[in-house]
Scaffold this motif. Structure first.
Motif, PDB file in Angstrom:
ATOM      1  N   LYS A 284       0.814  -1.216   0.000  1.00  0.00           N
ATOM      2  CA  LYS A 284       0.000   0.000   0.000  1.00  0.00           C
ATOM      3  C   LYS A 284       0.848   1.268   0.000  1.00  0.00           C
ATOM      4  O   LYS A 284       0.312   2.365  -0.124  1.00  0.00           O
ATOM      5  CB  LYS A 284      -0.937  -0.008   1.210  1.00  0.00           C
ATOM      6  N   LEU A 285       2.178   1.101   0.164  1.00  0.00           N
ATOM      7  CA  LEU A 285       3.058   2.267   0.196  1.00  0.00           C
ATOM      8  C   LEU A 285       3.267   2.813  -1.209  1.00  0.00           C
ATOM      9  O   LEU A 285       3.097   2.106  -2.208  1.00  0.00           O
ATOM     10  CB  LEU A 285       4.410   1.897   0.798  1.00  0.00           C
ATOM     11  N   SER A 286       3.660   4.066  -1.281  1.00  0.00           N
ATOM     12  CA  SER A 286       4.049   4.632  -2.568  1.00  0.00           C
ATOM     13  C   SER A 286       5.348   3.982  -3.028  1.00  0.00           C
ATOM     14  O   SER A 286       6.077   3.378  -2.226  1.00  0.00           O
ATOM     15  CB  SER A 286       4.259   6.141  -2.438  1.00  0.00           C
ATOM     16  N   LEU A 287       5.641   4.096  -4.303  1.00  0.00           N
ATOM     17  CA  LEU A 287       6.882   3.531  -4.826  1.00  0.00           C
ATOM     18  C   LEU A 287       8.086   4.095  -4.091  1.00  0.00           C
ATOM     19  O   LEU A 287       9.018   3.352  -3.746  1.00  0.00           O
ATOM     20  CB  LEU A 287       7.001   3.815  -6.323  1.00  0.00           C
ATOM     21  N   GLU A 288       8.069   5.382  -3.834  1.00  0.00           N
ATOM     22  CA  GLU A 288       9.197   6.004  -3.139  1.00  0.00           C
ATOM     23  C   GLU A 288       9.395   5.394  -1.761  1.00  0.00           C
ATOM     24  O   GLU A 288      10.531   5.077  -1.360  1.00  0.00           O
ATOM     25  CB  GLU A 288       8.955   7.511  -3.023  1.00  0.00           C
ATOM     26  N   LYS A 289       8.289   5.216  -1.016  1.00  0.00           N
ATOM     27  CA  LYS A 289       8.396   4.632   0.321  1.00  0.00           C
ATOM     28  C   LYS A 289       8.812   3.155   0.247  1.00  0.00           C
ATOM     29  O   LYS A 289       9.567   2.669   1.110  1.00  0.00           O
ATOM     30  CB  LYS A 289       7.050   4.751   1.046  1.00  0.00           C
ATOM     31  N   GLN A 290       8.345   2.435  -0.762  1.00  0.00           N
ATOM     32  CA  GLN A 290       8.746   1.033  -0.918  1.00  0.00           C
ATOM     33  C   GLN A 290      10.246   0.923  -1.159  1.00  0.00           C
ATOM     34  O   GLN A 290      10.928   0.093  -0.553  1.00  0.00           O
ATOM     35  CB  GLN A 290       7.976   0.403  -2.086  1.00  0.00           C
ATOM     36  N   VAL A 291      10.757   1.761  -2.036  1.00  0.00           N
ATOM     37  CA  VAL A 291      12.193   1.740  -2.329  1.00  0.00           C
ATOM     38  C   VAL A 291      12.994   2.096  -1.086  1.00  0.00           C
ATOM     39  O   VAL A 291      14.012   1.461  -0.785  1.00  0.00           O
ATOM     40  CB  VAL A 291      12.524   2.697  -3.490  1.00  0.00           C
ATOM     41  N   GLU A 292      12.539   3.093  -0.342  1.00  0.00           N
ATOM     42  CA  GLU A 292      13.243   3.492   0.876  1.00  0.00           C
ATOM     43  C   GLU A 292      13.295   2.331   1.868  1.00  0.00           C
ATOM     44  O   GLU A 292      14.338   2.071   2.489  1.00  0.00           O
ATOM     45  CB  GLU A 292      12.535   4.690   1.518  1.00  0.00           C
ATOM     46  N   ALA A 293      12.166   1.632   2.041  1.00  0.00           N
ATOM     47  CA  ALA A 293      12.115   0.519   2.996  1.00  0.00           C
ATOM     48  C   ALA A 293      13.067  -0.597   2.582  1.00  0.00           C
ATOM     49  O   ALA A 293      13.809  -1.141   3.411  1.00  0.00           O
ATOM     50  CB  ALA A 293      10.686  -0.016   3.099  1.00  0.00           C
ATOM     51  N   LEU A 294      13.068  -0.937   1.297  1.00  0.00           N
ATOM     52  CA  LEU A 294      13.947  -2.012   0.825  1.00  0.00           C
ATOM     53  C   LEU A 294      15.417  -1.607   0.911  1.00  0.00           C
ATOM     54  O   LEU A 294      16.280  -2.434   1.226  1.00  0.00           O
ATOM     55  CB  LEU A 294      13.582  -2.389  -0.610  1.00  0.00           C
ATOM     56  N   GLN A 295      15.707  -0.357   0.649  1.00  0.00           N
ATOM     57  CA  GLN A 295      17.102   0.073   0.737  1.00  0.00           C
ATOM     58  C   GLN A 295      17.589   0.101   2.176  1.00  0.00           C
ATOM     59  O   GLN A 295      18.761  -0.177   2.437  1.00  0.00           O
ATOM     60  CB  GLN A 295      17.264   1.447   0.087  1.00  0.00           C
ATOM     61  N   ARG A 296      16.702   0.419   3.128  1.00  0.00           N
ATOM     62  CA  ARG A 296      17.105   0.384   4.533  1.00  0.00           C
ATOM     63  C   ARG A 296      17.458  -1.043   4.950  1.00  0.00           C
ATOM     64  O   ARG A 296      18.430  -1.278   5.664  1.00  0.00           O
ATOM     65  CB  ARG A 296      15.989   0.939   5.431  1.00  0.00           C
ATOM     66  N   ILE A 297      16.652  -1.999   4.489  1.00  0.00           N
ATOM     67  CA  ILE A 297      16.955  -3.399   4.782  1.00  0.00           C
ATOM     68  C   ILE A 297      18.280  -3.795   4.136  1.00  0.00           C
ATOM     69  O   ILE A 297      19.140  -4.417   4.756  1.00  0.00           O
ATOM     70  CB  ILE A 297      15.820  -4.313   4.275  1.00  0.00           C
ATOM     71  N   SER A 298      18.454  -3.410   2.897  1.00  0.00           N
ATOM     72  CA  SER A 298      19.671  -3.773   2.174  1.00  0.00           C
ATOM     73  C   SER A 298      20.902  -3.168   2.817  1.00  0.00           C
ATOM     74  O   SER A 298      21.949  -3.818   2.935  1.00  0.00           O
ATOM     75  CB  SER A 298      19.558  -3.327   0.715  1.00  0.00           C
ATOM     76  N   ASP A 299      20.812  -1.907   3.242  1.00  0.00           N
ATOM     77  CA  ASP A 299      21.971  -1.223   3.831  1.00  0.00           C
ATOM     78  C   ASP A 299      22.397  -1.847   5.150  1.00  0.00           C
ATOM     79  O   ASP A 299      23.574  -1.771   5.532  1.00  0.00           O
ATOM     80  CB  ASP A 299      21.650   0.263   4.042  1.00  0.00           C
ATOM     81  N   LYS A 300      21.454  -2.434   5.861  1.00  0.00           N
ATOM     82  CA  LYS A 300      21.777  -3.071   7.142  1.00  0.00           C
ATOM     83  C   LYS A 300      22.298  -4.499   6.978  1.00  0.00           C
ATOM     84  O   LYS A 300      22.808  -5.091   7.919  1.00  0.00           O
ATOM     85  CB  LYS A 300      20.530  -3.095   8.040  1.00  0.00           C
ATOM     86  N   ARG A 301      22.132  -5.038   5.769  1.00  0.00           N
ATOM     87  CA  ARG A 301      22.615  -6.397   5.519  1.00  0.00           C
ATOM     88  C   ARG A 301      24.133  -6.412   5.528  1.00  0.00           C
ATOM     89  O   ARG A 301      24.777  -5.514   4.984  1.00  0.00           O
ATOM     90  CB  ARG A 301      22.095  -6.877   4.157  1.00  0.00           C
ATOM     91  N   PRO A 302      24.769  -7.418   6.172  1.00  0.00           N
ATOM     92  CA  PRO A 302      26.229  -7.498   6.150  1.00  0.00           C
ATOM     93  C   PRO A 302      26.752  -7.448   4.717  1.00  0.00           C
ATOM     94  O   PRO A 302      26.177  -8.048   3.801  1.00  0.00           O
ATOM     95  CB  PRO A 302      26.512  -8.868   6.796  1.00  0.00           C
ATOM     96  N   LYS A 303      27.821  -6.743   4.524  1.00  0.00           N
ATOM     97  CA  LYS A 303      28.368  -6.524   3.184  1.00  0.00           C
ATOM     98  C   LYS A 303      28.649  -7.849   2.486  1.00  0.00           C
ATOM     99  O   LYS A 303      29.210  -8.768   3.062  1.00  0.00           O
ATOM    100  CB  LYS A 303      29.665  -5.710   3.282  1.00  0.00           C
ATOM    101  N   ASP A 304      28.247  -7.903   1.212  1.00  0.00           N
ATOM    102  CA  ASP A 304      28.503  -9.046   0.338  1.00  0.00           C
ATOM    103  C   ASP A 304      27.860 -10.339   0.832  1.00  0.00           C
ATOM    104  O   ASP A 304      28.248 -11.428   0.422  1.00  0.00           O
ATOM    105  CB  ASP A 304      30.009  -9.281   0.153  1.00  0.00           C
ATOM    106  N   GLU A 305      26.883 -10.250   1.715  1.00  0.00           N
ATOM    107  CA  GLU A 305      26.197 -11.440   2.199  1.00  0.00           C
ATOM    108  C   GLU A 305      24.720 -11.352   1.849  1.00  0.00           C
ATOM    109  O   GLU A 305      24.166 -10.278   1.658  1.00  0.00           O
ATOM    110  CB  GLU A 305      26.357 -11.601   3.716  1.00  0.00           C
ATOM    111  N   GLU A 306      24.081 -12.530   1.780  1.00  0.00           N
ATOM    112  CA  GLU A 306      22.658 -12.548   1.491  1.00  0.00           C
ATOM    113  C   GLU A 306      21.865 -12.166   2.740  1.00  0.00           C
ATOM    114  O   GLU A 306      22.396 -12.055   3.839  1.00  0.00           O
ATOM    115  CB  GLU A 306      22.233 -13.941   1.000  1.00  0.00           C
TER     116      GLU A 306
END
Length: 479
Positions: free
Chosen positions: A78-100
């Motif tokens: 239900k989020l806007s595209l901008e908010k969806q991208v922000e949420a996914l990037q926050r998850i990605s940025d917290k992921r250990p580098k080069d790991e799944e």
């Protein structure tokens, strides 16, 4: 093997160190035969959840991820595209580098993707950055959602973005309905990018193909350029093999007739190197290192056998027995030995290995036999090696010890893992035999960068054993 004792531990497995370790890699990673398949869970596959609470609990666990509130987790679509991208990037940025992503995050991503419309999935694929290490699961999950709803849209978007993973998801979705449509779509992808699409096609491990074998073969007659694609031959053989399975179940003779007719056409239209097999990663999937590589036809037969074994092992064995000797690549014998072990017991598997008319096939059959035994009772399997007579069977057992060590440590090709496995063997003669096999397999990388003498001195064996090993490997001197 006529002197083989028939005690409780009368079992071993083998593989030819000098011609077939790449095959064993394929056997251990791709085999669908019972124990062999169950011992290697796919790290990238999201775990199964029983409900939304489980997903929320996982996401709020100590796993280092970006903080997201409950409304974001449960109402992502239900989020806007901008908010969806922000949420996914926050998850990605917290992921250990080069790991799944951690399993809990994978659960959430999989659940999130299921709620996306085709428009939302397409927009996210375009908005998210490409090529970020560790983000493959995220992009592939969203791409698979789009492909499930509109495979042609996913294909065109993948072409637009020059994104082989998205194109592969589209091809997989097309193939699930009709493999012929998938082959036609692949033929429309530029040759430079086509190989990358093939490479990505089976990454998720759940690929299925529908449609008839005859229709797919017809597409290859129309699009002979596909037969010249060495990187794609392995993938095409998988697709064709799946289509052949239904016929092989009910009428093995009819299935073989189709295979032989198609094989004759390939030999006429495909270049020699494509008939011989692929190189690089494709060869490691199923080719003989240092020997002839499997043809597209033999890979297709192997795919058919794998599909059959998953649902009807008896029918698979009957189909295997109906093959001509030239149609049985040596690496097929490992899976067949595993099947016979599981259906009829160890004696049936050993008997199958003993009946092989050449050393390479015997080693391959023995590999499957010993490997299954080692999963069930490793001390017994290791101890039994000491009483085996010299010959192809014993030599193959030593190869199986090395391959099993790599599989257990998940460090395929590791020199250290192979050496540590040898140190656990029982008798002095078995250890010397084992390390002599390693030293003889320099082409595979053992001792690379060091002399044989230096490598021998580094082994975890006694000085007396090192001396005996040096004597064993010393070149014969002319008198």
């Amino acid at each position: 093997m006529s002197n083989r004792p028939r005690s409780l531990f009368a079992w071993c497995a083998s593989f030819l160190i000098g011609a077939g370790l790449g095959i064993a890699a394929n056997f251990l990673s791709a085999s669908r035969a019972g124990d062999a398949a169950e011992t290697q869970p796919r790290a990238s596959a999201p775990a199964r959840a029983t409900g939304d609470d489980m997903a929320l609990q996982s996401i709020q666990s100590p796993t280092p991820v970006a903080p997201l509130n409950t409304s974001e987790l449960l109402g992502f679509e239900k989020l806007s595209l901008e908010k969806q991208v922000e949420a996914l990037q926050r998850i990605s940025d917290k992921r250990p580098k080069d790991e799944e992503y951690a399993p809990g995050i994978q659960i959430w991503i999989a659940r999130m993707a299921k709620e996306l419309t085709a428009d939302q999935a397409a927009a996210l694929i375009e908005a998210l950055p490409q090529g970020k290490e560790g983000d493959e699961f995220l992009r592939a999950t969203i791409a698979a959602r789009l492909a499930a709803q509109d495979p042609m849209r996913a294909l065109e978007l993948g072409k637009k973005l020059d994104d082989p993973r998205t194109m592969a998801c589209a091809i997989a979705a097309l193939a699930q309905n009709n493999g012929a449509d998938a082959l036609r779509a692949v033929s429309e992808i530029g040759e430079a990018k086509r190989g990358q699409v093939w490479d990505n096609l089976f990454r998720e491990g759940n690929f299925q193909s529908g449609g008839s074998f005859q229709e797919m073969a017809g597409v290859l007659r129309e699009k002979p350029e596909l037969l010249k694609d060495m990187r794609g031959n392995w993938a095409m053989s998988r697709i064709l093999g799946m289509a052949l399975t239904h016929t092989a179940m009910s009428d093995p003779a009819a299935a073989l007739a189709l295979v032989r007719e198609f094989g004759a056409e390939i030999e006429k239209s495909a270049p020699a190197d494509a008939n011989e097999g692929a190189s690089g990663r494709d060869a490691r999937r199923g080719g003989n290192r240092g020997g002839s590589r499997p043809s597209m036809v033999s890979s297709m037969i192997q795919s058919t056998l794998s599909e059959m074994r998953a649902s009807n092992p008896d029918a698979a064995s009957r189909f295997f027995d109906s093959l001509g000797e030239k149609e049985k690549s040596s690496w097929m014998h490992s899976d067949e030995a595993i099947t016979r072990f599981q259906r009829q017991g160890i004696d049936a598997a050993v008997s199958f290995a003993e009946k092989q008319t050449n050393d390479e096939s015997m080693r391959s059959a023995a590999l499957g036999t010993w490997w299954v035994l080692a999963q069930r009772d490793r001390p017994a399997a290791v101890g039994w090696i000491d009483s085996l007579p010299e010959g192809a069977f014993r030599q193959g057992v030593l190869s199986a010890v090395m391959i099993d060590a790599w599989n257990q440590s998940r460090t395929w090709g590791s020199e250290q893992a192979a050496i540590e496995a040898g140190a656990t063997l029982g008798s002095e003669s078995t250890k010397i035999d084992y390390f002599a096999s390693l030293m003889s397999d320099r082409a595979f990388g053992f001792g690379r960068g060091s002399s044989r003498a230096e490598l021998i001195q580094s082994l975890p064996i006694t000085d007396a054993q090192k001396f005996a090993l040096q004597q064993r490997l010393a070149p014969i001197k002319a008198k």
